[in-house]
Design a protein around this motif. Sequence first.
Motif, PDB file in Angstrom:
ATOM      1  N   ASN A   3      39.515  39.409  45.876  1.00  0.00           N
ATOM      2  CA  ASN A   3      39.977  40.730  46.327  1.00  0.00           C
ATOM      3  C   ASN A   3      41.453  40.720  46.690  1.00  0.00           C
ATOM      4  N   ARG A   6      43.379  40.626  43.476  1.00  0.00           N
ATOM      5  CA  ARG A   6      43.312  41.956  42.859  1.00  0.00           C
ATOM      6  C   ARG A   6      44.263  42.922  43.570  1.00  0.00           C
ATOM      7  N   SER A 147      38.834  43.165  37.866  1.00  0.00           N
ATOM      8  CA  SER A 147      38.033  44.333  38.242  1.00  0.00           C
ATOM      9  C   SER A 147      36.580  44.225  37.779  1.00  0.00           C
ATOM     10  N   PRO A 149      33.976  42.034  38.470  1.00  0.00           N
ATOM     11  CA  PRO A 149      32.851  41.848  39.413  1.00  0.00           C
ATOM     12  C   PRO A 149      32.376  43.143  40.068  1.00  0.00           C
ATOM     13  N   ASP A 150      33.308  43.961  40.533  1.00  0.00           N
ATOM     14  CA  ASP A 150      32.943  45.235  41.161  1.00  0.00           C
ATOM     15  C   ASP A 150      32.311  46.183  40.142  1.00  0.00           C
ATOM     16  N   TYR A 151      32.899  46.234  38.951  1.00  0.00           N
ATOM     17  CA  TYR A 151      32.362  47.078  37.883  1.00  0.00           C
ATOM     18  C   TYR A 151      30.950  46.627  37.501  1.00  0.00           C
ATOM     19  N   ARG A 153      28.736  45.071  39.417  1.00  0.00           N
ATOM     20  CA  ARG A 153      27.793  45.460  40.488  1.00  0.00           C
ATOM     21  C   ARG A 153      27.446  46.942  40.403  1.00  0.00           C
ATOM     22  N   LYS A 154      28.469  47.766  40.225  1.00  0.00           N
ATOM     23  CA  LYS A 154      28.232  49.211  40.184  1.00  0.00           C
ATOM     24  C   LYS A 154      27.410  49.601  38.957  1.00  0.00           C
TER      25      LYS A 154
END
Length: 180
Positions: A3, A6, A147, A149-151, A153-154
């Motif tokens: 994070n 990023r 970006s 990992p977050d993408y 998960r979502k």
Amino acid sequence: MLNSLRKFFEVVLEYFVIFLMVILTAIVVVAVIYRLLGSSLAWYDEVAAIMLAWITYYGSALAALRRRHIGFDSVLLSIPMPARMWAVMLAEAITAGFFILLAWAGYTVMTILGGMSLTSLTWVPISFTQSVIPIGAVLFVICQALSLPDYWRKTAGGVSLEHAEIEEEVETEMKKAGNA
């Protein structure tokens, strides 16, 4: 760690793109003033086109980091699990592959044009102006990876990035309307 890396890329890219936009705006304003005064800058068109390309490449990397490129969330989210995640992996691999190929091709072009310079500003090497292609492509791949990992998960959770962005904008406008 991921994070903070990023966030570092986001801040650096954001300020660099803003810097490029300010420089381009200044160049355009100066060129317009010169034309109004009856003369014109010989280098304006060439430099403005290069600046626009730089804004496009670096802005594209920033958009990849924020996952703000045009997408098809509704189509992707309609695919049942686990095929949805396989589709994400395939799309990410194709995108990364394209930009890795673009970086290689851009580097190749840059080396071929190595001894040349701009037409209007002969002291500026074309390899410098064209460096945006491999650098921008590598930055895009890095930003996409940061970006992911977050993408991931979502997408696995069925959360639409497009709908979340729209809802956020509607909520902001509603708050503005309530304060007015």
